[in-house]
Design a protein around this motif. Structure first.
Motif, mmCIF file in Angstrom:
data_model
loop_
_atom_site.group_PDB
_atom_site.id
_atom_site.type_symbol
_atom_site.label_atom_id
_atom_site.label_comp_id
_atom_site.label_asym_id
_atom_site.label_seq_id
_atom_site.Cartn_x
_atom_site.Cartn_y
_atom_site.Cartn_z
ATOM 1 N N LEU A 1 0.833 -1.195 0.000
ATOM 2 C CA LEU A 1 0.000 0.000 0.000
ATOM 3 C C LEU A 1 0.867 1.246 0.000
ATOM 4 C CD1 LEU A 1 -1.987 -2.217 1.061
ATOM 5 C CD2 LEU A 1 -3.141 -0.352 2.243
ATOM 6 N N GLU A 2 0.549 2.120 -0.916
ATOM 7 C CA GLU A 2 1.272 3.379 -1.056
ATOM 8 C C GLU A 2 0.384 4.503 -0.546
ATOM 9 O OE1 GLU A 2 3.066 6.052 -4.782
ATOM 10 O OE2 GLU A 2 1.982 4.187 -5.137
ATOM 11 N N PHE A 3 0.813 5.204 0.473
ATOM 12 C CA PHE A 3 0.041 6.303 1.057
ATOM 13 C C PHE A 3 -0.099 7.447 0.058
ATOM 14 C CE2 PHE A 3 -1.512 9.414 3.900
ATOM 15 C CZ PHE A 3 -0.748 10.563 3.741
ATOM 16 N N LEU A 4 -1.297 7.984 -0.044
ATOM 17 C CA LEU A 4 -1.537 9.113 -0.939
ATOM 18 C C LEU A 4 -1.842 10.394 -0.162
ATOM 19 C CD1 LEU A 4 -3.752 7.427 -3.696
ATOM 20 C CD2 LEU A 4 -1.297 7.923 -3.769
ATOM 21 N N ILE A 5 -2.893 10.373 0.648
ATOM 22 C CA ILE A 5 -3.327 11.589 1.324
ATOM 23 C C ILE A 5 -4.106 11.236 2.583
ATOM 24 C CG2 ILE A 5 -5.473 11.748 0.002
ATOM 25 C CD1 ILE A 5 -5.055 14.840 -0.028
ATOM 26 N N TYR A 6 -4.080 12.145 3.558
ATOM 27 C CA TYR A 6 -4.702 11.912 4.863
ATOM 28 C C TYR A 6 -5.439 13.173 5.282
ATOM 29 C CZ TYR A 6 -4.508 11.753 10.067
ATOM 30 O OH TYR A 6 -4.788 11.811 11.410
ATOM 31 N N PHE A 7 -6.712 13.011 5.663
ATOM 32 C CA PHE A 7 -7.527 14.101 6.183
ATOM 33 C C PHE A 7 -7.814 13.825 7.655
ATOM 34 C CE2 PHE A 7 -8.776 16.122 2.204
ATOM 35 C CZ PHE A 7 -8.653 15.110 1.269
ATOM 36 N N SER B 1 -5.407 14.812 -6.953
ATOM 37 C CA SER B 1 -5.910 15.720 -5.932
ATOM 38 C C SER B 1 -7.041 15.027 -5.196
ATOM 39 C CB SER B 1 -6.396 17.033 -6.543
ATOM 40 O OG SER B 1 -7.478 16.789 -7.431
ATOM 41 N N ALA B 2 -7.340 15.519 -4.011
ATOM 42 C CA ALA B 2 -8.434 14.948 -3.229
ATOM 43 C C ALA B 2 -9.081 16.033 -2.409
ATOM 44 C CB ALA B 2 -7.945 13.817 -2.333
ATOM 45 N N GLU B 3 -10.366 15.863 -2.202
ATOM 46 C CA GLU B 3 -11.121 16.787 -1.369
ATOM 47 C C GLU B 3 -11.956 15.988 -0.380
ATOM 48 O OE1 GLU B 3 -11.854 20.460 -4.546
ATOM 49 O OE2 GLU B 3 -13.522 19.198 -3.914
ATOM 50 N N ARG B 4 -12.294 16.658 0.704
ATOM 51 C CA ARG B 4 -13.204 16.040 1.658
ATOM 52 C C ARG B 4 -14.181 17.098 2.146
ATOM 53 N NH1 ARG B 4 -12.189 12.941 7.450
ATOM 54 N NH2 ARG B 4 -14.225 11.922 7.466
ATOM 55 N N LEU C 1 -11.312 11.456 -4.715
ATOM 56 C CA LEU C 1 -9.951 11.457 -5.247
ATOM 57 C C LEU C 1 -10.059 11.644 -6.761
ATOM 58 C CD1 LEU C 1 -6.852 10.910 -4.819
ATOM 59 C CD2 LEU C 1 -7.368 8.518 -5.322
ATOM 60 N N THR C 2 -9.393 12.651 -7.280
ATOM 61 C CA THR C 2 -9.451 12.952 -8.709
ATOM 62 C C THR C 2 -8.082 12.736 -9.335
ATOM 63 O OG1 THR C 2 -11.191 14.602 -8.351
ATOM 64 C CG2 THR C 2 -9.982 14.712 -10.437
ATOM 65 N N ILE C 3 -8.073 12.035 -10.447
ATOM 66 C CA ILE C 3 -6.853 11.848 -11.214
ATOM 67 C C ILE C 3 -7.087 12.459 -12.592
ATOM 68 C CG2 ILE C 3 -5.113 10.232 -12.042
ATOM 69 C CD1 ILE C 3 -6.273 8.166 -10.074
ATOM 70 N N GLN C 4 -6.294 13.457 -12.917
ATOM 71 C CA GLN C 4 -6.433 14.124 -14.212
ATOM 72 C C GLN C 4 -5.469 13.526 -15.223
ATOM 73 O OE1 GLN C 4 -5.661 18.159 -12.657
ATOM 74 N NE2 GLN C 4 -7.770 18.683 -13.197
ATOM 75 N N ARG C 5 -5.888 13.545 -16.460
ATOM 76 C CA ARG C 5 -5.026 13.090 -17.574
ATOM 77 C C ARG C 5 -4.376 11.758 -17.226
ATOM 78 N NH1 ARG C 5 -3.789 18.000 -16.068
ATOM 79 N NH2 ARG C 5 -1.668 17.448 -15.387
ATOM 80 N N THR C 6 -5.213 10.763 -16.995
ATOM 81 C CA THR C 6 -4.721 9.474 -16.502
ATOM 82 C C THR C 6 -3.664 8.871 -17.427
ATOM 83 O OG1 THR C 6 -6.619 8.411 -17.565
ATOM 84 C CG2 THR C 6 -6.789 8.867 -15.207
#
Lengths: 119, 113
Positions: free
Chosen positions: A43-49, A66-69, A77-82
């Motif tokens: 598991l690779e950590f991405l983001i923490y709220f 990017s990510a929003e909560r 979680l949004t991934i642009q230009r995959t």
């Protein structure tokens, strides 16, 4: 529901498209995490709220991620230009902040994941 | 920085035999340690955690783990393995001063009948 809910469970997209992955944490859990699991890897950590604090974005691999909560609920979680290397299972987890002093001792509860395939 | 090492990619045992899945960690401060299990095409399930107190921690499905501060280890154990224990096991650590949880690469446990 009682657990962490993620959608979609599977997403196939073409290279260059944007994707959004959604996570509904367990009600009352103030902490929310996103991890990435590539095939056969850990598991690779991405983001923490955590509550109203600024998110820890140190794991995001590029500015395409990017990510929003919203408050203490849903996260996207949004991934642009995959790219093809974005293909992976994206796992969301939430936890209570069971504190020992200033530290979070709570275990994480994981969703089933969103499997992203970029063609 | 915090890190976890699971030195074995795979562990094979026969049903009924004891099993050990190894984990060592590195943190700047005091560690909180966790074990999770992942069955095929599923999310991770929590097994047990060490926060403080007794070095031997008991968890779900008959698993236990022993915290050894001098060896910076937190090995997962079970006295008698079941075929249904076959799965991917992850060790994780959280530095007490940091919110994020860092996972090892995982160890595949294979229990043969």
């Amino acid at each position: 529901g009682a657990g962490v809910s993620q959608s979609p469970s599977n997403k196939v997209t073409e290279k260059g498209k944007d994707v959004e992955l959604r996570c509904d944490p367990i009600s009352g859990h103030t902490a929310l995490y996103w991890y990435r699991q590539r095939l056969g890897q850990g598991l690779e950590f991405l983001i923490y709220f955590q509550g109203n604090s600024a998110p820890d974005k140190s794991g995001l691999p590029s500015d395409r991620f990017s990510a929003e909560r919203t408050g203490e609920s849903v996260s996207t979680l949004t991934i642009q230009r995959t790219q093809q290397e974005d293909s992976a299972v994206y796992l969301c987890a939430s936890s209570l902040v069971a504190t020992s002093g200033d530290s979070n001792t709570g275990e994480l509860f994981f969703g089933e994941g969103s499997r992203l395939t970029v063609l | 920085a915090q890190s976890v090492a699971q030195p074995e990619d795979q562990v094979k045992v026969a049903e009924g035999n004891p099993l050990t899945v190894k984990c060592t960690y590195s943190v700047s401060g005091n560690p909180y340690l966790f074990w999770y299990v992942q069955y095929p095409n599923r999310g991770l399930q929590f097994l047990l955690k060490y926060i403080t107190g007794d070095n031997l921690v008991k968890g779900s499905y008959g698993f236990e783990a022993e915290f050894n501060k001098s060896q910076t280890s937190f090995h997962l154990k079970k006295p008698s393995a079941l075929v249904s224990d076959s799965a991917l096991y992850f060790c994780a650590v959280r530095d007490t001063r940091i919110g994020t949880l860092t996972f090892g690469k995982g160890t595949m446990l294979l229990v043969s009948p």
